[in-house]
Design an enzyme around this catalytic site. Structure first.
Site, PDB file in Angstrom:
ATOM      1  N   LYS A 630     -48.468 -29.999  76.127  1.00 40.79           N
ATOM      2  CA  LYS A 630     -48.928 -28.846  75.336  1.00 40.79           C
ATOM      3  C   LYS A 630     -50.013 -28.075  76.092  1.00 40.79           C
ATOM      4  CE  LYS A 630     -49.202 -29.255  70.898  1.00 40.79           C
ATOM      5  NZ  LYS A 630     -49.618 -29.614  69.513  1.00 40.79           N
ATOM      6  N   THR A 631     -51.037 -28.777  76.594  1.00 38.88           N
ATOM      7  CA  THR A 631     -52.103 -28.078  77.304  1.00 38.88           C
ATOM      8  C   THR A 631     -51.620 -27.565  78.663  1.00 38.88           C
ATOM      9  OG1 THR A 631     -52.939 -30.183  78.167  1.00 38.88           O
ATOM     10  CG2 THR A 631     -53.951 -29.340  76.157  1.00 38.88           C
ATOM     11  N   GLN A 635     -51.616 -23.682  80.038  1.00 39.10           N
ATOM     12  CA  GLN A 635     -52.160 -23.206  81.308  1.00 39.10           C
ATOM     13  C   GLN A 635     -51.174 -22.295  82.039  1.00 39.10           C
ATOM     14  OE1 GLN A 635     -55.406 -23.685  82.831  1.00 39.10           O
ATOM     15  NE2 GLN A 635     -55.472 -23.827  80.614  1.00 39.10           N
ATOM     16  N   GLY A 700     -53.696 -25.428  86.699  1.00 39.47           N
ATOM     17  CA  GLY A 700     -54.553 -24.342  86.248  1.00 39.47           C
ATOM     18  C   GLY A 700     -54.329 -23.023  86.956  1.00 39.47           C
ATOM     19  N   GLU A 701     -53.932 -23.066  88.234  1.00 40.87           N
ATOM     20  CA  GLU A 701     -53.854 -21.826  89.001  1.00 40.87           C
ATOM     21  C   GLU A 701     -52.431 -21.400  89.345  1.00 40.87           C
ATOM     22  OE1 GLU A 701     -57.318 -21.059  91.355  1.00 40.87           O
ATOM     23  OE2 GLU A 701     -57.673 -23.202  91.548  1.00 40.87           O
TER      24      GLU A 701
END
Length: 734
Positions: A630-631, A635, A700-701
């Site tokens: 989910k997280t 992202q 994250g990126e």
């Protein structure tokens, strides 16, 4: 030891453990922090971009209601430079009269209220000795820096191979400056107690900020405490110790009161960095059947007048495809502009746009499907190191993405697909993101009630660190999720890595893994010589954990709970530390792999109005083991929105004559809104990575990388027009 491979909690779409705190307003961000007798600070900025301050008239400000002091270069005490990490720190503020960019801090006003400080700051006037600014990369006065980090690569002889290639293609691509614009304005609250400093700040790297402040103010690191339990977004802007943080601490020391300083939105544009502009030239050579024989990638990016910025735009090309002859060069040019800085996917965001656009253009020159061209040049091993990747599922990313997106239905001829009046285009881009991991430490404690407390001095910028580390700790200790507390954002905790570079999860997760393993070892050592314990004499590899109990592998009945062990030995708690340090690739025989991915995009264009709309996005990502789907999905979705902004909206516009940023507000700096964002499909593929014990890679990126190229490639497919400059604007499509 319980291995992550036997996941119960890890990988599940667990809701954010910090979610209730945030939605109820109980999560205190830096701007929410207050102290008794709190004073407030406001900044005065330069209105020229090059020259010197001849005179500052502070008289009216000093006599204004509520003003406690005005600090300028004329009365500020000397401050020492902060440390240089791989991200150099800006020089301490108010240490001289020289001006290097528009918006540079000239003074800080401290008053009883924020309104009084702001009003008084507006009363300060400056006289300058002006100099002619350098604001254009083509200015002959500009200083150029070749290979600033020693990272240029050369494999084979790219120039010779280009000269003899069956087919060659070359073009120049440009990307605009973008500005990090987290919704939360950056804020700092500083308070002194004698020679001890406490700072609440929107930092992404508390440990580094503590070191910087200790050096600037010449006090021991142990006398500085940095608190950042909640940060309202950063996207790289919070990685450096910025001058406004030092000014808040300086002001607090001079007025002997706690001081709060909150940046305004225009100050966010000049005070916390921005993504540099680039001009990139890419030349590619191939055989007639689409095998790459040479790639030459040259990048020039903008840089402020002093200091460094690690932004390797071309370097990633060296490992992206299997090609025997590759040359990459990164150069920088110094200008009178505010500090440049990491912004989500630094270097890769711009470099991928150039490379993946050029690959797309080469596919048309060859008459080869853009997807087939990438698969024909798939790098099974690391092209530079010659080692097998620690993990790589990029081929699966392409294949799964193509099936989900319906790539096979794409017409090969640009400009031939319509839906009513709209031109329809399909585009794709591959992503090979770099690997990064920093050293990190963590500490784990089990208490007599069977609960656990795990912590590290990292921060969570909204990526889900609280949640995934709570999950991981619970899994490793065999506890239910609600019996584990994970703390972060406090430099009194073990020193942690930065929330940046897509390396925190691997670094912190590996440290947590080590701490939990060492804690289990400490528990077993406690009962090692206890004849009544069924665990006596067991080593960590002979046991597993579940339900708050340690038991022998294969015999669940032969075990004890944490609570019973501590009670039997009169202990209230047991604690162990853990640390992670990146492994040596040659020792492991593996090339460390960052995340990989494939982006598939459908765009629609109104040819009469030049309107561009993104209709669909499919992202397939190889990020190793996914700790929380989910997280992780969140992202990728968030990064995709940022990629759409980079491709279609965002451009920090600087007036060439004055160096002033002309669009330093949300009214003028365009960012995508909900109406600009389509439904998105995100799929994760691949296996756990072999370069760290928990098998993860950062997400994250990579969510931003590839979007700009995929959109530009889809625009070409829709219109037959090739756009090589970002952002893609209406005038380019008319």
């Amino acid at each position: 030891m319980t291995m992550v491979g036997r996941a119960r909690l890890v990988g599940a779409g667990v809701n954010r453990v910090d979610g209730p705190m945030k939605v109820t307003g109980a999560a205190h961000y830096p701007n929410d922090v207050s102290f008794p007798n709190l004073a407030h600070a406001a900044l005065v900025r330069s209105t020229i971009s090059a020259g010197r301050v001849r005179r500052l008239d502070t008289g009216a400000a000093l006599s204004a209601p509520g003003v406690l002091t005005v600090i300028t270069h004329e009365n500020a005490p000397s401050l020492d430079p902060a440390q240089d990490t791989f991200l150099s720190a800006p020089p301490p503020p108010l240490q001289g009269d020289r001006i290097l960019h528009y918006g540079q801090y000239l003074a800080v006003v401290v008053a009883d209220t924020a309104e009084q400080a702001t009003a008084a700051a507006g009363l300060i006037s400056a006289e300058y000795e002006r100099a002619e600014p350098v604001t254009d990369m083509e200015d002959p006065r500009a200083e150029w820096i070749d290979d600033p980090w020693g990272a240029d690569t050369r494999r084979g002889d790219a120039r010779a191979a280009l000269a003899t290639a069956d087919v060659t293609f070359e073009a120049t691509y440009t990307t605009a400056e973008n500005t990090n614009n987290p919704l939360g304005l950056f804020a700092t609250v500083a308070a002194w107690d004698g020679d001890t400093l406490t700072v609440h700040d929107a930092t992404q790297w508390p440990t580094s900020l503590r070191t910087a402040l200790s050096r600037v103010f010449r006090i021991p690191e142990g006398a500085v405490r940095v608190l950042a339990p909640y940060v309202g977004g950063g996207f790289g802007a919070g990685l450096r110790p910025w001058p406004h943080v030092m000014l808040a601490a300086l002001a607090a020391r001079m007025v002997h009161r706690p001081v709060k300083l909150v940046l305004t939105r225009p100050e966010m544009f000049t005070g916390i960095g921005h993504r540099p502009a680039t001009v990139q030239h890419v030349a590619i050579g191939a055989t007639r059947d689409g095998r790459l024989v040479a790639i030459d990638h040259d990048s020039v990016s903008t840089l402020q007048m002093e200091g460094d910025n690690l932004e390797m735009c071309a370097a990633g090309t060296a490992a992206a495809y299997a090609c025997p002859n590759v040359s990459t060069r990164d150069r920088q040019v110094r200008l009178n502009i505010p500090w440049v800085n990491s912004m989500r996917a630094p270097g890769e965001a711009q470099g991928n746009f150039a490379l993946e656009s050029a690959m797309d253009e080469l596919s048309y020159a060859l008459g080869v499907d853009p997807l087939d061209l990438r698969l024909r040049n798939y790098a099974e091993n690391h092209p530079g190191l010659g080692l097998p990747w620690s993990s790589k599922a990029l081929r699966e990313c392409f294949e799964v993405g193509a099936e989900l997106f319906g790539w096979s239905r794409r017409s090969p001829r640009p400009g031939t697909t319509r839906d009513g009046d709209w031109l329809v285009g399909y585009g794709l881009a591959g992503i090979s993101y770099f690997w990064y991991q920093a050293p990190c430490q963590a500490r784990a404690t089990v208490r007599k009630d069977g609960t656990a407390w795990v912590r590290s001095a990292v921060t969570d910028i909204g990526t889900g660190t609280y949640t995934v580390m709570t999950q991981l700790s619970a899994e490793l200790l065999g506890l239910d999720l609600e019996r584990v507390t994970f703390d972060l954002g406090d430099t009194d905790l073990p020193p942690g890595a930065q929330a940046g570079g897509s390396g925190l999860t691997a670094a912190l997760g590996s440290a947590v893994h080590a701490a939990c393993r060492n804690l289990l070892r400490a528990v077993l050592e406690t009962v090692a010589h206890d004849p009544t314990s069924p665990l006596a004499g067991c080593g960590v590899d002979e046991v597993t954990v579940s339900g708050g109990r340690i038991h022998r592998i294969g015999t669940p009945g032969r075990g004890e709970s944490y609570a019973d062990i501590l009670a039997a030995h009169g202990l209230t708690e047991l604690t162990a530390d853990g640390a992670s340090t990146p492994a040596d690739p040659q020792e492991l025989g593996l090339a460390p792999a960052g995340p990989f991915g494939a982006r598939f995009v459908e765009v629609r264009i109104d040819p009469d109005l030049g309107l561009l709309r993104v209709a669909r996005v499919v992202s397939v990502i190889d990020a190793g083991r996914i700790l929380n789907e989910k997280t992780a999905t969140s992202q990728i979705v968030g990064g995709t929105v940022g990629g759409i902004g980079m491709a279609m909206f965002e451009e920090t516009v600087t007036d060439a004559d004055t160096g002033r940023i002309a669009n330093a507000t949300f009214g003028d700096y365009l960012i995508p809104v909900n109406a600009d964002i389509p439904d998105m499909e995100v799929v994760f593929v691949g296996e756990p990575d072999r370069f760290n014990p928990i098998g993860v890679k950062g997400v994250g990126e990579i969510g931003l990388v590839g979007m700009a190229a995929a959109i530009a490639n889809a625009v070409h497919h829709a219109t037959g027009r090739r756009i090589r400059s970002l952002p893609i604007t209406i005038d380019q499509l008319l």
